[in-house]
Design a protein around this motif. Structure first.
Motif, PDB file in Angstrom:
ATOM      1  N   UNK A 119       0.882  -1.069  -0.142  1.00  0.00           N
ATOM      2  CA  UNK A 119      -0.062   0.073   0.016  1.00  0.00           C
ATOM      3  C   UNK A 119       0.928   1.168  -0.027  1.00  0.00           C
ATOM      4  N   UNK A 120       0.322   2.597  -0.222  1.00  0.00           N
ATOM      5  CA  UNK A 120       1.057   3.723  -0.111  1.00  0.00           C
ATOM      6  C   UNK A 120       2.183   3.745   0.991  1.00  0.00           C
ATOM      7  N   UNK A 121       1.325   3.260   2.501  1.00  0.00           N
ATOM      8  CA  UNK A 121       2.529   3.352   3.512  1.00  0.00           C
ATOM      9  C   UNK A 121       3.678   2.605   3.329  1.00  0.00           C
ATOM     10  N   UNK A 122       3.557   1.549   2.568  1.00  0.00           N
ATOM     11  CA  UNK A 122       4.980   0.815   2.340  1.00  0.00           C
ATOM     12  C   UNK A 122       5.784   1.429   1.417  1.00  0.00           C
ATOM     13  N   UNK A 123       5.243   2.219   0.412  1.00  0.00           N
ATOM     14  CA  UNK A 123       6.080   2.631  -0.676  1.00  0.00           C
ATOM     15  C   UNK A 123       6.640   3.888  -0.580  1.00  0.00           C
ATOM     16  N   UNK A 124       5.891   4.756   0.075  1.00  0.00           N
ATOM     17  CA  UNK A 124       6.376   6.150   0.121  1.00  0.00           C
ATOM     18  C   UNK A 124       7.474   6.719   0.483  1.00  0.00           C
ATOM     19  N   UNK A 125       8.080   5.954   1.924  1.00  0.00           N
ATOM     20  CA  UNK A 125       9.406   6.312   2.063  1.00  0.00           C
ATOM     21  C   UNK A 125      10.414   5.936   0.797  1.00  0.00           C
ATOM     22  N   UNK A 126      10.297   4.907   0.318  1.00  0.00           N
ATOM     23  CA  UNK A 126      11.270   4.589  -0.903  1.00  0.00           C
ATOM     24  C   UNK A 126      11.110   5.558  -1.833  1.00  0.00           C
ATOM     25  N   UNK A 127      10.159   6.348  -2.126  1.00  0.00           N
ATOM     26  CA  UNK A 127      10.093   7.482  -3.092  1.00  0.00           C
ATOM     27  C   UNK A 127      10.956   8.642  -2.900  1.00  0.00           C
ATOM     28  N   UNK A 128      11.013   8.632  -1.669  1.00  0.00           N
ATOM     29  CA  UNK A 128      11.726  10.013  -1.028  1.00  0.00           C
ATOM     30  C   UNK A 128      13.320   9.858  -1.097  1.00  0.00           C
ATOM     31  N   UNK A 129      14.036   8.758  -0.873  1.00  0.00           N
ATOM     32  CA  UNK A 129      15.218   8.380  -1.400  1.00  0.00           C
ATOM     33  C   UNK A 129      15.765   8.111  -2.404  1.00  0.00           C
ATOM     34  N   UNK A 176      -4.452   5.217   7.645  1.00  0.00           N
ATOM     35  CA  UNK A 176      -4.839   5.513   9.018  1.00  0.00           C
ATOM     36  C   UNK A 176      -3.773   6.184   9.533  1.00  0.00           C
ATOM     37  N   UNK A 177      -4.062   7.463   9.862  1.00  0.00           N
ATOM     38  CA  UNK A 177      -2.718   8.270  10.413  1.00  0.00           C
ATOM     39  C   UNK A 177      -2.869   8.022  11.921  1.00  0.00           C
ATOM     40  N   UNK A 178      -3.585   7.344  12.543  1.00  0.00           N
ATOM     41  CA  UNK A 178      -3.510   7.069  13.885  1.00  0.00           C
ATOM     42  C   UNK A 178      -2.595   5.896  14.336  1.00  0.00           C
ATOM     43  N   UNK A 179      -1.934   5.310  13.033  1.00  0.00           N
ATOM     44  CA  UNK A 179      -0.937   4.187  13.099  1.00  0.00           C
ATOM     45  C   UNK A 179       0.485   5.108  12.815  1.00  0.00           C
ATOM     46  N   UNK A 180       1.457   4.286  13.014  1.00  0.00           N
ATOM     47  CA  UNK A 180       2.688   5.039  12.899  1.00  0.00           C
ATOM     48  C   UNK A 180       3.035   4.968  11.332  1.00  0.00           C
ATOM     49  N   UNK A 181       3.050   3.838  10.616  1.00  0.00           N
ATOM     50  CA  UNK A 181       3.312   4.032   9.107  1.00  0.00           C
ATOM     51  C   UNK A 181       2.350   4.947   8.417  1.00  0.00           C
ATOM     52  N   UNK A 182       0.988   5.047   8.923  1.00  0.00           N
ATOM     53  CA  UNK A 182       0.071   5.908   8.250  1.00  0.00           C
ATOM     54  C   UNK A 182       0.498   7.658   8.187  1.00  0.00           C
ATOM     55  N   UNK A 183       0.856   7.693   9.730  1.00  0.00           N
ATOM     56  CA  UNK A 183       0.989   8.906  10.047  1.00  0.00           C
ATOM     57  C   UNK A 183       2.496   9.593   9.543  1.00  0.00           C
ATOM     58  N   UNK A 184       3.443   8.637   9.430  1.00  0.00           N
ATOM     59  CA  UNK A 184       4.786   9.072   8.941  1.00  0.00           C
ATOM     60  C   UNK A 184       4.669   9.230   7.413  1.00  0.00           C
ATOM     61  N   UNK A 185       3.982   8.480   6.605  1.00  0.00           N
ATOM     62  CA  UNK A 185       3.623   8.723   5.245  1.00  0.00           C
ATOM     63  C   UNK A 185       3.091  10.109   4.929  1.00  0.00           C
ATOM     64  N   UNK A 186       2.013  10.425   5.808  1.00  0.00           N
ATOM     65  CA  UNK A 186       1.414  11.363   5.523  1.00  0.00           C
ATOM     66  C   UNK A 186       1.991  12.752   5.925  1.00  0.00           C
ATOM     67  N   UNK A 187       2.953  12.636   7.006  1.00  0.00           N
ATOM     68  CA  UNK A 187       3.539  13.907   7.673  1.00  0.00           C
ATOM     69  C   UNK A 187       4.727  14.032   6.466  1.00  0.00           C
ATOM     70  N   UNK A 188       5.460  13.272   6.062  1.00  0.00           N
ATOM     71  CA  UNK A 188       6.476  13.262   5.324  1.00  0.00           C
ATOM     72  C   UNK A 188       6.267  13.997   3.855  1.00  0.00           C
ATOM     73  N   UNK A 189       5.139  13.402   3.588  1.00  0.00           N
ATOM     74  CA  UNK A 189       4.168  14.102   2.079  1.00  0.00           C
ATOM     75  C   UNK A 189       3.885  15.492   2.359  1.00  0.00           C
ATOM     76  N   UNK A 190       3.357  15.874   3.611  1.00  0.00           N
ATOM     77  CA  UNK A 190       2.932  17.115   3.868  1.00  0.00           C
ATOM     78  C   UNK A 190       4.275  18.242   3.827  1.00  0.00           C
TER      79      UNK A 190
END
Length: 293
Positions: free
Chosen positions: A200-210, A273-287
Motif C-alpha cells: 500500500x502507499x504506506x509501504x512505498x512512500x519512504x522509498x520514493x523519498x530516497x 490510517x494516520x493514527x498508526x505509525x506508518x500512516x502518520x509517517x507517510x502523510x507527515x513526510x508528504x506534507x
C-alpha cells in the motif's frame, strides 16, 4: 534492462504515453508490466525478434474485452481521456493491482479466481500476461481482507502473487494520473521489498523519498486533500503534537471533537490510517514535501 535500452535507442524509445502515431512504434512490456515502444524504423528484423524473445509484445486492446472493459482500457491504459465519459460512474473508485510470474497460470483462469474473491461485481483488466487490475466502485470494500485472500490464491494456484491496494478516490478524470502513479508505486514496492506480498502507499512512500527519479510520483496519493490548506495545517499540527488529539485541538483553537472529525475525514478520503505509525509517517513526510514545492 529498460535503462540500457533507453540509453541505446534514446529518442526512439518512449514509455507508455499518449502519442499521435502509436502504430509507428513496436510495443513491448517487461515482466513487471512496464510498457515501452520503439520506433519501427529504428529496429532491424533481428532486433525486433530479440526484443520479442526478451519481452512480451504489447497489444492495443485485447479482442476478448467486453464493452465496459474496453472503455476502461482506453481511458486508463491508452490514456484516452475522451473515454472517461463512457466508463461507469460512482462516488468513489479504487484500483487493486495484481502481478504474477510469467507462464505460471492461464490468465483467464486467474481472472476468474480473482473475481471470486469479491462478493460483488468488479471490472477486471489484463494489461499483460503478468499484470491485472481490478476496478472497484463499491463503498464497502474487501480490500482490508486482501492479505488473507492472496495467501489463499497462492496456495490454490501454487504461484508467486503480489498485489497493491490502491486508495479509494473520488470518481473523476484525474483517475488516470492516480492509476499511473499507483502502478509505479507497485513496481517500486516489488523492486525494493520482493519478500512482501501485499503493498500500500504506506509501504512505498519512504522509498520514493530516497530516489530523486520517483519524486514526481510522491504527492499523487494526496490528490484528494493537497489543495485543502486547512486540512494540511490541521494534520501537520496533529503530527507535531505526537498524535495527541487534545493538545493539537488546543493549539488549533478548536474543539477536540471537531479535530477528531477532521482526522476521520482524512482517513476516509485517503484510506490511510494516520493514527498508526506508518500512516502518520507517510502523510507527515508528504506534507513536508508539499510545503517545499
Amino acid at each position: 534492462m529498460l535503462e540500457k535500452l533507453r540509453a541505446y535507442y534514446q529518442d526512439a524509445l518512449i514509455e507508455r504515453e499518449q502519442v499521435d502515431e502509436r502504430d509507428q512504434y513496436e510495443w513491448f512490456s517487461t515482466e513487471r508490466g512496464e510498457v515501452f515502444g520503439i520506433k519501427k524504423e529504428a529496429l532491424t528484423l533481428k532486433e525486433r525478434t530479440l526484443l520479442a524473445t526478451l519481452f512480451t509484445r504489447y497489444e492495443t486492446i485485447p479482442s476478448w474485452l467486453n464493452e465496459r472493459q474496453q472503455r476502461w482500457y482506453r481511458f486508463l491504459i491508452q490514456h484516452d481521456t475522451t473515454a472517461f465519459e463512457h466508463v461507469p460512474s460512482s462516488a468513489h473508485t479504487r484500483f487493486i493491482y495484481f502481478y504474477i510470474q510469467k507462464g505460471t497460470v492461464d490468465p483467464h483462469d486467474f481472472m476468474e479466481a480473482i473475481q471470486s474473491l469479491f462478493p460483488y461485481d468488479v471490472t477486471m483488466l489484463s494489461e499483460t500476461e503478468q499484470q491485472f487490475i481490478v476496478i472497484e466502485q463499491q463503498e464497502e470494500s474487501v480490500a482490508s481482507t486482501l492479505y488473507e485472500l492472496i495467501d489463499t490464491l497462492c496456495s490454490d494456484f501454487y504461484i508467486q502473487l503480489r498485489a497493491y491496494i490502491g486508495q479509494k478516490c473520488p470518481h473523476g478524470v484525474e483517475l488516470t494520473h492516480i492509476f499511473t502513479a499507483e502502478k509505479r508505486y507497485f513496481h517500486i514496492g516489488m523492486k525494493h521489498k520482493p519478500e512482501q506480498r501485499v503493498y500500500s502507499i504506506e509501504d512505498v512512500f519512504p522509498l520514493l523519498l530516497i530516489n530523486d527519479e520517483e519524486m514526481t510520483y510522491a504527492m499523487t496519493f494526496l490528490q484528494t486533500v493537497k489543495q485543502d490548506d486547512d486540512m494540511i495545517k490541521t494534520m501537520k499540527t496533529f503530527f507535531e503534537c505526537n498524535l495527541n488529539v487534545s493538545l493539537a485541538a488546543k493549539k488549533l483553537h478548536m474543539h477536540r471533537n471537531s479535530l477528531q472529525y477532521r482526522i476521520d475525514k482524512l482517513i476516509e478520503k485517503t484510506g490511510i490510517d494516520i493514527k498508526q505509525f506508518k500512516g502518520a509517517l507517510t502523510v507527515y513526510l508528504a506534507i513536508l514535501l508539499h510545503e517545499q514545492h
